[in-house]
Motif scaffolding. Structure first.
Motif, PDB file in Angstrom:
ATOM      1  N   TYR B 450       0.821  -1.221   0.000  1.00 24.41           N
ATOM      2  CA  TYR B 450       0.000   0.000   0.000  1.00 24.41           C
ATOM      3  C   TYR B 450       0.851   1.265   0.000  1.00 24.41           C
ATOM      4  CZ  TYR B 450      -4.631  -1.965   0.098  1.00 24.41           C
ATOM      5  OH  TYR B 450      -5.780  -2.592  -0.277  1.00 24.41           O
ATOM      6  N   ASN B 453       2.345   1.659  -3.342  1.00 28.34           N
ATOM      7  CA  ASN B 453       1.312   2.114  -4.253  1.00 28.34           C
ATOM      8  C   ASN B 453       1.154   3.640  -4.185  1.00 28.34           C
ATOM      9  OD1 ASN B 453      -1.949   2.725  -4.282  1.00 28.34           O
ATOM     10  ND2 ASN B 453      -1.249   1.439  -5.958  1.00 28.34           N
ATOM     11  N   PHE B 590      -1.474  -2.849  -9.834  1.00 26.98           N
ATOM     12  CA  PHE B 590      -1.263  -1.711 -10.729  1.00 26.98           C
ATOM     13  C   PHE B 590      -1.838  -1.869 -12.135  1.00 26.98           C
ATOM     14  CE2 PHE B 590       2.054  -0.811  -7.609  1.00 26.98           C
ATOM     15  CZ  PHE B 590       1.863   0.545  -7.445  1.00 26.98           C
TER      16      PHE B 590
END
Lengths: 82, 637
Positions: B450, B453, B590
């Motif tokens: 996370y 990301n 992604f």
């Protein structure tokens, strides 16, 4: 002076509009017009947006737009009488 | 008969609409635009009339598509009467637009809304005086409590049946002279608005309208330019500033005439912003509010999802049993059922609480404050504060996230926000991160994904905004007062959005599921593994992961289930190394958004933008997954 140079709490009169036509329209639609009185309520840190009070309405303006607006200080209400 | 509701944002116009509209109300786009309206049939005095809720606009100046479309629509014969909703607590700003509406000289009724709030602020409004000054009916309204709704619609009905002549506002002598000259020149030319209204818009420099009238009457353009120049010379400022300033002055005078300020009762609402917009306390509150929000959404979803899935599972096995021997039909029916189940049991349990919570935050007035707090941060991504909304929605589902980019003013911002918000792991991708990485590698690894990301979104944002030179003006937003939301309005908004998902995205989910069933039935999945092999090889994954990766495009939330099927086990640690699990999850997080998201991207931004978003996502996914694989090799995992 520029709007971004004003201090929180200061009463100001707007003297110019954004150069960008789209931004001018948006700013105007929120009641910001040359000559209108406004109060700088607060400013966010790190070149964040400015919070303004314009005729009872609260408006947030990004730093970039605010830095392009000319303002002049107005006397605080109550001082005019003297 | 058609009644149009017009008003500024936050004036309670949509609350009024939801008071009269049934569940059959439908949303639509004005042809060729993304401008959305909502329409419903309403029974009124024994007749069935159409009520249209137009987008909230501050003016009719044509500075954005919504204003342009609203202006044209109101001037057309499609609308029999206008209900102009005003916020009683900001009367002069609302009257600014009322004056613009009067210029159209169409039947109109004024509704002064939020009288309860005005009362709290000590404002007394003399409605009959306002009615005398403007020459149109003025009615009191508290839309959130349904007070005054019936009387208002009856008055509108009357105004449409017996149209009364409307007097437009009068401006200064020089403005009127300029108007008279232009209106004269317009005589005999077909104009989209009333000739006087057209003349005024020309003086204000409405470029689109100017171009249109110039086609019908070429002599007009130089005349309009001269009128603008003359007025500007006389007043020492651009002609449009003169008109805006005069109109604003008229509105201010009207407010002075009809509003008296009594004693103001101070309330919690006045002091709340000292905390919620404070640089430190506000950010803390923001984090707490968002955590509570997502916790509530996941808790609700988690409670509803398993029993629903189990229900679909029993149906599936029953159907499977009764269709024994008819293999192709069996595959298709099961595929169809899985597509339905994906929407009903996996998406809806999260989407519905999410939209209810969002509607609540919206109606309370928190979202503009969120935009204010996040503005400086979003600037680093090349965006501004308002685009934080699609980002938050993205954690739920990319479909509403892409839809919500409509709130942004220009195309560049919309594209950038859409592209970046699809990189945010939606709840379907969350399943993969948690089911694979958190379960088999550890929660710290899931958390790291996370963080990675967020970092990659920031980096992609910088790169993309660097490539798109055109700059957005930045944040310009009203911060409305806090309001207690009306349940009906929150419910209705959630329902419209859920229905949008059902119509736009769910069919894509079902079709994807059917395609998958067919491919499996005809044994084509092996070929697919081979086709995707270059990719899986580069990422160091087993060949069997090809199908779940490829089909993740159709059904992201199925990636994990399909991975289990492809590997022949749900004990993932038997078939994959920890590094492979992490690489797989990172890539899934992604790469290309699911089919449903692509459909919405195409509808909102067009084919090219859809292709670009998919390409960006794939490139980012590949680069990050390779980097992660390399990094894991280096540290010896």
């Amino acid at each position: 002076m520029r709007l971004t140079d004003a201090r929180p709490g200061e009463l100001l009169a707007l003297r110019s509009m954004p150069a960008d036509a789209g931004a001018e329209g948006q700013v105007r639609s929120l009641g910001l017009l040359p000559g209108v009185a406004l109060r700088l309520v607060r400013r966010a840190p790190f070149r964040g947006p400015l919070l303004l009070e314009v005729e009872g309405r609260v408006i947030a303006l990004g730093w970039k737009i605010a830095s392009g607006l000319e303002v002049s200080p107005l006397p605080a209400p109550g001082m005019e009488a003297g | 008969m058609r009644i149009a509701l017009v008003g500024q944002p936050n004036c309670g116009k949509s609350t009024l609409f939801n008071q009269v509209a049934g569940y059959k109300a439908h949303t639509g786009n004005f042809p060729g635009t993304t401008v959305v309206y909502t329409e419903s049939k309403v029974r009124l005095q024994g007749d069935v009339v159409d009520v249209v809720d137009l987008p909230g606009t501050y003016t009719l100046a044509g500075t954005n598509p919504a204003e342009r479309v609203t202006l044209r629509y109101l001037a057309s014969t499609d609308v029999d009467v206008i209900i102009n909703v005003l916020d009683a607590t900001h009367l002069s700003q609302g009257l600014d637009m009322t004056l613009e509406l009067l210029e159209l000289q169409r039947p109109m009724v004024l509704a002064v809304n939020l009288l309860d709030e005005a009362d709290r602020l000590g404002l007394r409004i003399d409605g009959s005086r306002l009615q005398r000054e403007l020459g149109v009916p003025v009615l009191p309204l508290v839309a959130s409590k349904g007070r005054g709704v019936r009387t208002l619609f009856n008055a509108a009905f009357q105004a449409a049946r017996n149209p009364q002549p409307i007097t437009r506002p009068r401006y200064g002598r020089d403005v009127e002279d300029a108007l008279a000259g232009l209106a004269d020149a317009l005589r005999g030319t077909p104009t989209p608005l009333h000739p006087e209204a057209t003349a005024l818009k020309l003086l204000e420099g409405d470029n689109e309208l100017a171009a249109e009238t110039a086609r019908a009457a070429p002599a007009l353009a130089p005349l309009a330019a001269r009128a603008q120049r003359d007025l500007a010379e006389r007043r020492g400022q651009p002609a449009r500033w003169v008109v805006w300033g005069e109109r604003h002055g008229l509105a201010g005078n009207l407010e002075h005439l009809v509003v008296t300020q009594g004693e103001r009762r101070s309330s919690w609402r006045d002091r709340l912003d000292d905390v919620l917009l404070h640089p430190v306390a506000g950010s803390l509150a923001l984090a707490l509010i968002l955590i509570a929000f997502f916790q509530a959404v996941y808790a609700t979803g988690n409670a509803i999802e398993p029993p629903l899935l189990a229900l679909f599972q029993t149906w599936t096995s029953r159907l499977h049993a009764s269709l024994a021997g008819k293999a192709l039909l069996d595959s298709l029916v099961i595929g169809l059922l899985q597509g339905v189940a994906g929407g009903a049991a996996i998406v809806m349990p999260y989407l519905i609480p999410f939209l209810l919570g969002l509607g609540f935050l919206e109606d309370v007035g928190y979202l503009p404050r969120l935009a204010f707090l996040m503005d400086a941060l979003m600037h680093r991504l090349g965006l501004h504060g308002k685009s934080v909304v699609p980002f938050i929605l993205g954690y739920g589902c990319s479909v509403p996230a892409v839809m919500s980019t409509r709130i942004l003013e220009n195309r560049r911002d919309r594209f950038l926000a859409a592209a970046l918000s699809t990189l945010i792991p939606c709840s379907a991708r969350l399943v993969v991160v948690f089911g694979l990485v958190a379960a088999y590698v550890g929660p710290w690894a899931a958390a790291a994904i996370y963080v990675l990301n967020l970092f990659m979104i920031a980096l992609t944002g910088r790169v993309l905004s660097g490539m798109m030179r055109e700059e957005s003006p930045g944040l310009i937003i009203e911060i409305p007062p806090y309001r207690l939301p009306a349940a009906r309005s929150v419910l209705a908004k959630a329902w419209y959005r859920v229905r949008e998902f059902m119509v736009e995205a769910w069919p894509a989910l079902i079709i994807g599921s059917l395609v998958l069933a067919l491919l499996t039935f005809f044994g084509l999945t092996r070929w697919l593994d081979l086709l995707v092999r270059p990719l899986t090889w580069v990422l160091g994954l087993p060949a069997a992961t090809g199908v779940p990766l490829a089909f993740g495009i159709l059904r992201k939330e199925l990636s994990l289930v399909m991975l289990g099927q492809a590997l022949g086990t749900l004990e993932f640690d038997l078939a994959l190394t920890q590094a492979q699990m992490i690489t797989f999850a990172v890539f899934v997080v992604f790469y290309i958004p699911c089919l449903a998201t692509l459909v919405v991207l195409r509808r909102e931004l067009g084919w090219r933008a859809m292709g670009s978003v998919a390409a960006v996502a794939t490139v980012v996914a590949l680069v990050v997954a390779l980097a992660v694989r390399g990094g894991l090799l280096l540290v010896g995992i």
